[in-house]
Design an enzyme around this catalytic site. Structure first.
Site, PDB file in Angstrom:
ATOM      1  N   ASN A   1      32.452  39.653  37.279  1.00  0.00           N
ATOM      2  CA  ASN A   1      33.514  39.262  36.458  1.00  0.00           C
ATOM      3  C   ASN A   1      33.089  38.217  35.435  1.00  0.00           C
ATOM      4  O   ASN A   1      32.203  37.454  35.622  1.00  0.00           O
ATOM      5  CB  ASN A   1      34.773  38.914  36.930  1.00  0.00           C
TER       6      ASN A   1
ATOM      7  N   ASP B   1      38.012  41.741  44.636  1.00  0.00           N
ATOM      8  CA  ASP B   1      38.914  42.506  45.331  1.00  0.00           C
ATOM      9  C   ASP B   1      38.395  43.197  46.260  1.00  0.00           C
ATOM     10  O   ASP B   1      38.883  43.478  47.418  1.00  0.00           O
ATOM     11  CB  ASP B   1      40.112  42.868  44.791  1.00  0.00           C
TER      12      ASP B   1
ATOM     13  N   LYS C   1      16.842  51.193  44.486  1.00  0.00           N
ATOM     14  CA  LYS C   1      17.824  51.259  43.385  1.00  0.00           C
ATOM     15  C   LYS C   1      18.200  52.793  43.244  1.00  0.00           C
ATOM     16  O   LYS C   1      17.287  53.672  43.472  1.00  0.00           O
ATOM     17  CB  LYS C   1      16.697  50.944  42.290  1.00  0.00           C
TER      18      LYS C   1
ATOM     19  N   ASP D   1      40.709  38.488  51.725  1.00  0.00           N
ATOM     20  CA  ASP D   1      41.402  37.631  50.799  1.00  0.00           C
ATOM     21  C   ASP D   1      41.483  36.244  51.470  1.00  0.00           C
ATOM     22  O   ASP D   1      41.908  35.746  52.217  1.00  0.00           O
ATOM     23  CB  ASP D   1      42.998  37.908  50.868  1.00  0.00           C
TER      24      ASP D   1
ATOM     25  N   PHE E   1      45.167  30.143  42.541  1.00  0.00           N
ATOM     26  CA  PHE E   1      44.995  30.582  40.975  1.00  0.00           C
ATOM     27  C   PHE E   1      45.666  32.158  40.681  1.00  0.00           C
ATOM     28  O   PHE E   1      45.485  32.876  42.010  1.00  0.00           O
ATOM     29  CB  PHE E   1      43.795  30.438  40.358  1.00  0.00           C
TER      30      PHE E   1
ATOM     31  N   LYS F   1      52.467  37.122  43.217  1.00  0.00           N
ATOM     32  CA  LYS F   1      51.230  36.758  43.853  1.00  0.00           C
ATOM     33  C   LYS F   1      51.257  35.450  44.638  1.00  0.00           C
ATOM     34  O   LYS F   1      50.953  35.312  45.709  1.00  0.00           O
ATOM     35  CB  LYS F   1      50.148  36.523  42.733  1.00  0.00           C
TER      36      LYS F   1
ATOM     37  N   LYS G   1      50.568  35.470  48.537  1.00  0.00           N
ATOM     38  CA  LYS G   1      49.558  34.661  48.991  1.00  0.00           C
ATOM     39  C   LYS G   1      49.831  33.640  49.960  1.00  0.00           C
ATOM     40  O   LYS G   1      48.972  33.336  50.892  1.00  0.00           O
ATOM     41  CB  LYS G   1      48.734  34.208  47.886  1.00  0.00           C
TER      42      LYS G   1
HETATM   43  O1  PMT Z   1      35.564  30.070  35.395  1.00  0.00           O
HETATM   44  P1  PMT Z   1      36.151  29.904  34.118  1.00  0.00           P
HETATM   45  O2  PMT Z   1      35.489  30.826  32.989  1.00  0.00           O
HETATM   46  O3  PMT Z   1      36.648  28.606  33.511  1.00  0.00           O
HETATM   47  O4  PMT Z   1      37.810  30.744  34.086  1.00  0.00           O
HETATM   48  C1  PMT Z   1      38.561  30.207  34.941  1.00  0.00           C
HETATM   49  C2  PMT Z   1      39.307  31.224  35.614  1.00  0.00           C
HETATM   50  C3  PMT Z   1      40.340  32.246  34.928  1.00  0.00           C
HETATM   51  C4  PMT Z   1      38.642  32.241  36.492  1.00  0.00           C
HETATM   52  C5  PMT Z   1      40.462  30.505  36.726  1.00  0.00           C
HETATM   53  O5  PMT Z   1      41.234  29.703  35.940  1.00  0.00           O
HETATM   54  C6  PMT Z   1      41.200  31.431  37.518  1.00  0.00           C
HETATM   55  O6  PMT Z   1      42.181  32.097  37.023  1.00  0.00           O
HETATM   56  N1  PMT Z   1      40.627  31.725  38.713  1.00  0.00           N
HETATM   57  C7  PMT Z   1      41.253  32.738  39.808  1.00  0.00           C
HETATM   58  C8  PMT Z   1      40.676  33.996  39.567  1.00  0.00           C
HETATM   59  C9  PMT Z   1      41.180  35.176  40.286  1.00  0.00           C
HETATM   60  O7  PMT Z   1      40.550  35.998  41.126  1.00  0.00           O
HETATM   61  O8  PMT Z   1      42.686  35.561  40.147  1.00  0.00           O
HETATM   62  P2  PMT Z   1      43.422  36.684  41.045  1.00  0.00           P
HETATM   63  O9  PMT Z   1      44.516  36.536  40.571  1.00  0.00           O
HETATM   64  O10 PMT Z   1      42.324  37.945  41.135  1.00  0.00           O
HETATM   65  O11 PMT Z   1      43.086  35.935  42.613  1.00  0.00           O
HETATM   66  C10 PMT Z   1      44.460  35.180  43.061  1.00  0.00           C
HETATM   67  C11 PMT Z   1      43.544  34.159  44.062  1.00  0.00           C
HETATM   68  O12 PMT Z   1      43.317  34.817  45.156  1.00  0.00           O
HETATM   69  C12 PMT Z   1      42.992  33.338  43.172  1.00  0.00           C
HETATM   70  O13 PMT Z   1      43.032  31.985  43.673  1.00  0.00           O
HETATM   71  C13 PMT Z   1      41.552  33.777  43.709  1.00  0.00           C
HETATM   72  O14 PMT Z   1      40.310  32.912  43.993  1.00  0.00           O
HETATM   73  C14 PMT Z   1      41.904  34.076  45.191  1.00  0.00           C
HETATM   74  N2  PMT Z   1      41.358  35.353  45.846  1.00  0.00           N
HETATM   75  C15 PMT Z   1      41.297  36.529  45.368  1.00  0.00           C
HETATM   76  C16 PMT Z   1      40.542  37.675  45.982  1.00  0.00           C
HETATM   77  C17 PMT Z   1      39.959  37.387  47.184  1.00  0.00           C
HETATM   78  N3  PMT Z   1      39.554  38.291  47.617  1.00  0.00           N
HETATM   79  N4  PMT Z   1      39.877  36.328  47.746  1.00  0.00           N
HETATM   80  C18 PMT Z   1      40.924  35.159  47.120  1.00  0.00           C
HETATM   81  O15 PMT Z   1      40.722  33.997  47.758  1.00  0.00           O
END
Ligand code: PMT
Length: 409
Positions: free
Chosen positions: A215, A283, A293, A312, A332, A346, A350
């Site tokens: 991403n 995810d 390849k 997660d 986040f 969320k 979480k």
């Molecule tokens: O890096 P930048 O360009 O400065 O941008 C910042 C950002 C947009 C990446 C940051 O501010 C942000 O939003 N980070 C979280 C990105 C994310 O994966 O969001 P999500 O809504 O998909 O996940 C929710 C939360 O679960 C997040 O805290 C994520 O880190 C966590 N997660 C998600 C999936 C997973 N398998 N394990 C996790 O811990």
């Protein structure tokens, strides 16, 4: 807020720009709150305000010369910073930012910065093109990594007639940051002795040895948070995926590739007092990873991808038993639509204590950009933080964490 400025000494460095007149108002506000100001004017600042004006309002002679004999005999510039409780650079020109970023010391102001042992608040002010120029943004990243706190700049009409970000933050905003510093950080660094884990950047899930799913996270937000917490004295475990910016100085870095690597590194780094999950984590991952390849088939058909869920990481840490669980688990949420509604779901799913939601739809430029607008959730509900730089988001979060830990100590 109690009067935290009484008896505090602020070294105010005024550099040359049309916004220098705003520095006079900052001096007034600090004096009114009972603080003391020692102004330093660079040579170009004196084209905009006189040392007599700044010195008279401050009630302290405004200094500018590095080789002032009486003071230099007492190693003046070193003494100036040792005497101060806080250093403020307002306005800070592009040129002075470049000097601070690169350690130049050719006048009293830049020498004082290089010899500093105090927190520094910087209020940039410059033309909009100068602000967005690559070198300025690189210098900005460097000074943020060095732990400096940035206030502004604001967006608006500039003295030169152009419109955009570059205008110095209003004196009241700079003053609020000064007050906030003394309120939160006081004499001793508030997060000294605290261990904070931060995930940042983008995970990469390989399809084969040369292709992967990822991403657009640049790591800027996670890095800014780590820098602010480091500046507040915390020991930082920084677990990072791919990023466009280097990790801040003084943090322990674990570099990972996949979500599973990040999960392992996070659990390895526990226990900690606070865990912040800013990384953009995939995810899912491809079920099969080709050892060679993947070849195009002769009939030109695209291969279909079977995906499996990644662990997660945030949820796994939030679900730890008391004693193993960090006192504060912060997630986040990256959303492209119905931000508040999706983020609330969320937050509940979480199991974290706080959640910072941000809109990552293409129009916002949050991914990779330098600013962010947060919807902050805690057990009291949610509220919106206005659009601010990622450094300011880091600072605001650091202040909030410091207050939380202080109350729960
Ligand atoms: O890096 P930048 O360009 O400065 O941008 C910042 C950002 C947009 C990446 C940051 O501010 C942000 O939003 N980070 C979280 C990105 C994310 O994966 O969001 P999500 O809504 O998909 O996940 C929710 C939360 O679960 C997040 O805290 C994520 O880190 C966590 N997660 C998600 C999936 C997973 N398998 N394990 C996790 O811990």
């Amino acid at each position: 807020m109690p009067n935290m400025l009484a008896g505090r000494k602020i070294l105010l460095i005024i550099t040359g720009g049309i916004a220098a007149f705003k520095a006079i108002d900052i001096i007034r506000l600090i004096k009114k709150a009972g603080g003391e100001v020692q102004p330093i004017l660079t040579a170009s600042a004196q084209e905009f305000v006189t040392p007599l004006t700044a010195g008279t309002i401050a009630g302290n002679e405004a200094l500018s010369e590095l080789f002032d004999l009486t003071r230099e005999s007492d190693i003046g510039h070193i003494e100036l910073v040792r005497d101060a409780d806080l250093i403020v650079v307002a306005p800070c020109t592009a040129n002075f930012m470049a000097k601070m970023a690169n350690g130049l010391a050719d006048d009293l102001a830049s020498t004082a910065i290089l010899a500093r042992d105090k927190h520094v608040i910087v209020a940039p002010a410059m033309n909009v093109k100068m602000w967005s120029a690559g070198p300025t943004q690189r210098n900005l990243n460097l000074i943020v990594e060095d732990g400096m706190q940035i206030v502004g700049p604001d967006e608006g009409e500039m003295a030169c007639g152009e419109f955009g970000p570059g205008r110095m933050a209003e004196p009241e905003t700079v003053f609020a940051a000064i007050e906030d510093y003394f309120y939160t950080f006081g004499e001793n660094l508030p997060l000294k002795g605290k261990r904070i884990l931060i995930t940042s950047g983008a995970t990469r899930e390989p399809l084969d040895p040369v292709r992967y799913l990822t991403n657009a996270s640049s790591g800027k937000q996670g890095t800014a948070i780590a820098a602010a917490l480091r500046a507040a004295g915390a020991e930082i475990e920084f677990v990072t995926g791919a990023a466009e910016v280097p990790p801040p100085n003084g943090v322990n870095v674990t570099q990972i590739t996949t979500a599973q690597d990040m999960y392992d590194a996070v659990h390895e780094a526990l226990p900690c007092d606070v865990a912040i999950f800013c990384a953009a984590v995939s995810d899912w991952r491809p079920k099969e990873v080709g050892s060679k390849k993947i070849k195009k088939t002769g009939d030109g058909e695209a291969p279909s991808l079977e995906m499996v869920l990644n662990p997660d990481i945030l949820k796994s840490v939030a679900a730890l038993e008391p004693g193993e669980r960090p006192a504060l688990v912060i997630g986040f949420a990256a959303e492209t639509d119905n931000v508040t509604e999706h983020a609330r779901a969320k937050y509940e799913r979480k199991g974290c204590d706080w959640l910072l939601a941000n809109d990552v739809s293409a129009k916002t430029g949050t991914f990779g950009g330098d600013s962010n607008a947060i919807v902050f959730f805690d057990d009291q509900g949610h509220h919106e933080w206005p659009q601010m730089s990622k450094a300011e988001v880091g600072q605001k979060l650091a202040n909030r964490i410091a207050s939380f830990l202080k109350q729960s100590d």
